[in-house]
Design a protein around this motif. Structure first.
Motif, PDB file in Angstrom:
ATOM      1  N   LEU A 116      20.932  71.071  34.646  1.00 40.41           N
ATOM      2  CA  LEU A 116      20.474  70.872  36.009  1.00 40.41           C
ATOM      3  C   LEU A 116      20.283  72.047  36.985  1.00 40.41           C
ATOM      4  CD1 LEU A 116      20.934  67.050  36.714  1.00 40.41           C
ATOM      5  CD2 LEU A 116      18.780  68.262  36.327  1.00 40.41           C
ATOM      6  N   ARG A 117      21.553  72.933  37.000  1.00 44.37           N
ATOM      7  CA  ARG A 117      21.785  73.995  37.845  1.00 44.37           C
ATOM      8  C   ARG A 117      20.720  75.003  37.792  1.00 44.37           C
ATOM      9  NH1 ARG A 117      27.095  72.417  36.215  1.00 44.37           N
ATOM     10  NH2 ARG A 117      28.056  71.180  37.867  1.00 44.37           N
ATOM     11  N   VAL A 118      20.247  75.203  36.463  1.00 45.05           N
ATOM     12  CA  VAL A 118      19.327  76.127  36.064  1.00 45.05           C
ATOM     13  C   VAL A 118      17.926  75.500  36.311  1.00 45.05           C
ATOM     14  CG1 VAL A 118      18.653  77.528  34.144  1.00 45.05           C
ATOM     15  CG2 VAL A 118      21.024  77.037  34.566  1.00 45.05           C
ATOM     16  N   ILE A 119      17.864  74.420  36.201  1.00 43.50           N
ATOM     17  CA  ILE A 119      16.294  73.635  36.136  1.00 43.50           C
ATOM     18  C   ILE A 119      15.792  73.420  37.378  1.00 43.50           C
ATOM     19  CG2 ILE A 119      15.216  71.419  35.584  1.00 43.50           C
ATOM     20  CD1 ILE A 119      17.067  71.333  33.299  1.00 43.50           C
ATOM     21  N   ILE A 120      16.926  72.881  38.399  1.00 39.68           N
ATOM     22  CA  ILE A 120      16.458  72.687  39.737  1.00 39.68           C
ATOM     23  C   ILE A 120      15.565  73.460  40.313  1.00 39.68           C
ATOM     24  CG2 ILE A 120      17.110  71.750  41.970  1.00 39.68           C
ATOM     25  CD1 ILE A 120      19.270  70.163  40.520  1.00 39.68           C
ATOM     26  N   ALA A 128      14.108  75.648  28.935  1.00 41.64           N
ATOM     27  CA  ALA A 128      15.111  76.851  29.394  1.00 41.64           C
ATOM     28  C   ALA A 128      16.434  76.621  29.933  1.00 41.64           C
ATOM     29  CB  ALA A 128      14.261  77.699  30.192  1.00 41.64           C
ATOM     30  N   GLY A 129      16.478  75.352  30.755  1.00 45.64           N
ATOM     31  CA  GLY A 129      17.723  75.068  31.416  1.00 45.64           C
ATOM     32  C   GLY A 129      18.792  74.407  30.459  1.00 45.64           C
ATOM     33  N   ILE A 130      18.154  73.856  29.445  1.00 48.66           N
ATOM     34  CA  ILE A 130      19.106  73.172  28.340  1.00 48.66           C
ATOM     35  C   ILE A 130      19.506  74.174  27.280  1.00 48.66           C
ATOM     36  CG2 ILE A 130      19.040  71.725  26.281  1.00 48.66           C
ATOM     37  CD1 ILE A 130      17.127  69.897  27.399  1.00 48.66           C
ATOM     38  N   THR A 165      24.424  69.156  43.047  1.00 53.75           N
ATOM     39  CA  THR A 165      24.633  69.210  41.632  1.00 53.75           C
ATOM     40  C   THR A 165      25.135  70.498  41.432  1.00 53.75           C
ATOM     41  OG1 THR A 165      22.584  70.251  41.051  1.00 53.75           O
ATOM     42  CG2 THR A 165      22.940  67.758  40.842  1.00 53.75           C
ATOM     43  N   LYS A 166      25.577  71.560  42.454  1.00 59.46           N
ATOM     44  CA  LYS A 166      26.199  72.482  42.040  1.00 59.46           C
ATOM     45  C   LYS A 166      27.706  72.499  41.665  1.00 59.46           C
ATOM     46  CE  LYS A 166      27.827  73.765  46.691  1.00 59.46           C
ATOM     47  NZ  LYS A 166      27.697  74.701  47.998  1.00 59.46           N
ATOM     48  N   LEU A 167      28.192  73.417  41.012  1.00 64.63           N
ATOM     49  CA  LEU A 167      29.396  73.573  40.656  1.00 64.63           C
ATOM     50  C   LEU A 167      30.316  73.922  41.582  1.00 64.63           C
ATOM     51  CD1 LEU A 167      31.223  73.486  37.921  1.00 64.63           C
ATOM     52  CD2 LEU A 167      31.063  75.935  37.721  1.00 64.63           C
ATOM     53  N   VAL A 168      31.234  72.992  41.999  1.00 61.29           N
ATOM     54  CA  VAL A 168      32.366  73.104  42.945  1.00 61.29           C
ATOM     55  C   VAL A 168      33.479  73.700  42.371  1.00 61.29           C
ATOM     56  CG1 VAL A 168      33.381  71.812  44.726  1.00 61.29           C
ATOM     57  CG2 VAL A 168      31.440  71.172  44.006  1.00 61.29           C
TER      58      VAL A 168
END
Length: 390
Positions: free
Chosen positions: A313-317, A280-282, A385-388
């Motif tokens: 990774l932002r969706v997976i974690i 799902a994350g990919i 890993t979040k988007l800055v």
């Protein structure tokens, strides 16, 4: 129409002040319920002459534990017995998390493969292991080791030094030597160097656009440092090889059927859910990102490492954290197949001492510690890993 100032509003009509009163009332009600339950419990225990407190931890345990990472005997105290159970739970949870992440990631990527066979095999695995309760899987693997594998005298020996039988998996290991301690320290040193090199490589890439081969360098450091220590320590090659003596093997290292069944059951079950999380994350990454990366000539490995995974990774974690917590908590099912985890050892202590409240409280505290530790690490990684925004 003129609006009145908030200072002139009656106390009961001010929502902020009412909220404070409601919170105080709720806290007092909860405190009263807690006091009533504790008081009633203590009274009942006193009427039945049942001792309370954690003084039993300093008494002699008087029971053996089949597997232990530290030296233990029946003459030791309950505190040490519980420590053995704690370490056993920690061991199976830590190894299980590592194997689950690796297997689940592989299956999640395979689920998106354009190869029909690979895709369907991954889908079949996911459907099979998701639909079978984890407890049944533990029973199956436990029965597999004890009922389907031969005795030690007829042990399967696929190659020298490795044996598989109903006593578990027995294999050879290097004989004890001082150099192995320094090899372990060199791996830690390599990990620290990799951390700083990765930070430097990221800054360099942001400034110049040049990609540093961090993966190749990491493998070189992790393998090179221990190898250099091994050479400097005299290149020891002596092995402790298992040898059949009587009805069992001596020497080498053995993985018990209980530990192997628990680890296999937890990993295979949880990896099926992790695979769906990874898939799902990919798929959450826009196809335009992939097409743009391919248009500028990025290789498949660079595409996955630089474009897809950082965004996925932002969706997976977040859901991955939940699955890892489930694995840790499901390890308490070890009592069903005889593995001496914390729940099993604490249960034996409760049966012998009658300290049920204290024993259950210790179980709750231990699993709360495992859960909070896992959540804290995953939340730290998620924040990293979040988007800055710039």
């Amino acid at each position: 129409m003129k609006i009145k100032n908030s200072e002139n509003i009656s106390f009961w009509y001010d929502p902020d002040k009412r909220a404070i009163i409601y919170q105080i009332g709720t806290a007092l009600f909860v405190a009263f319920i807690a006091w009533y339950l504790v008081s009633n419990t203590m009274t009942n225990l006193a009427n039945q002459n049942i001792a309370t407190g954690f003084g039993f931890l300093n008494k002699e345990a008087s029971f053996e534990i089949g597997e232990s990472l530290i030296e233990y005997s029946a003459a030791d105290r309950y505190l040490k017995a519980l420590s053995v159970g704690f370490l056993n739970t920690l061991l199976v949870s830590f190894i299980g998390i590592l194997l689950t992440v690796v297997l689940g990631t592989f299956l999640g990527i395979a689920r998106l493969s354009k190869n029909w066979l690979v895709n369907k095999c991954a889908a079949g695995y996911i459907e099979l292991f998701q639909d079978i309760p984890v407890l049944l899987q533990l029973f199956f693997w436990y029965a597999f080791f004890y009922e389907m594998l031969p005795s030690p005298r007829q042990a399967l020996n696929p190659f020298g030094g490795l044996f598989l039988c109903n006593r578990g998996l027995i294999f050879g290991i290097p004989a004890a030597h001082p150099v192995y301690k320094y090899m372990a320290l060199s791996i830690l040193l390599a990990a620290v160097l990799i951390f700083f090199i990765k930070r430097w490589a990221k800054k360099r890439q942001d400034a110049t656009g040049e990609i540093f081969p961090i993966i190749k360098v990491s493998f070189l450091l992790v393998l090179g440092f221990p190898f250099a220590c091994w050479l400097a320590g005299g290149s020891p090659t002596q092995m402790s090889v298992p040898v059949l003596t009587g009805f069992n093997f001596k020497g080498g290292m053995a993985v018990s059927p209980e530990f192997a069944a628990l680890l296999l059951g937890l990993v295979l079950y949880t990896a099926a859910f992790v695979a769906e999380v990874v898939r799902a994350g990919i798929q959450a990454v826009s196809k335009g990102q992939t097409e743009a990366a391919m248009a500028i000539g990025l290789k498949p490995g660079q595409l996955l490492n630089l474009i897809i995974l950082p965004q996925a990774l932002r969706v997976i974690i977040p859901p991955l954290t939940s699955q890892l917590l489930n694995l840790t908590k499901n390890s308490s099912l070890a009592v069903a197949i005889g593995y001496p985890d914390f729940v099993s050892v604490a249960g034996t202590a409760i049966n012998q001492t009658g300290q049920a409240i204290e024993g259950v409280m210790l179980i709750m505290i231990v699993y709360l510690f495992f859960s909070l530790s896992t959540s804290a690490f995953m939340n730290w990684y998620n924040k990293k890993t979040k988007l800055v925004e710039r």
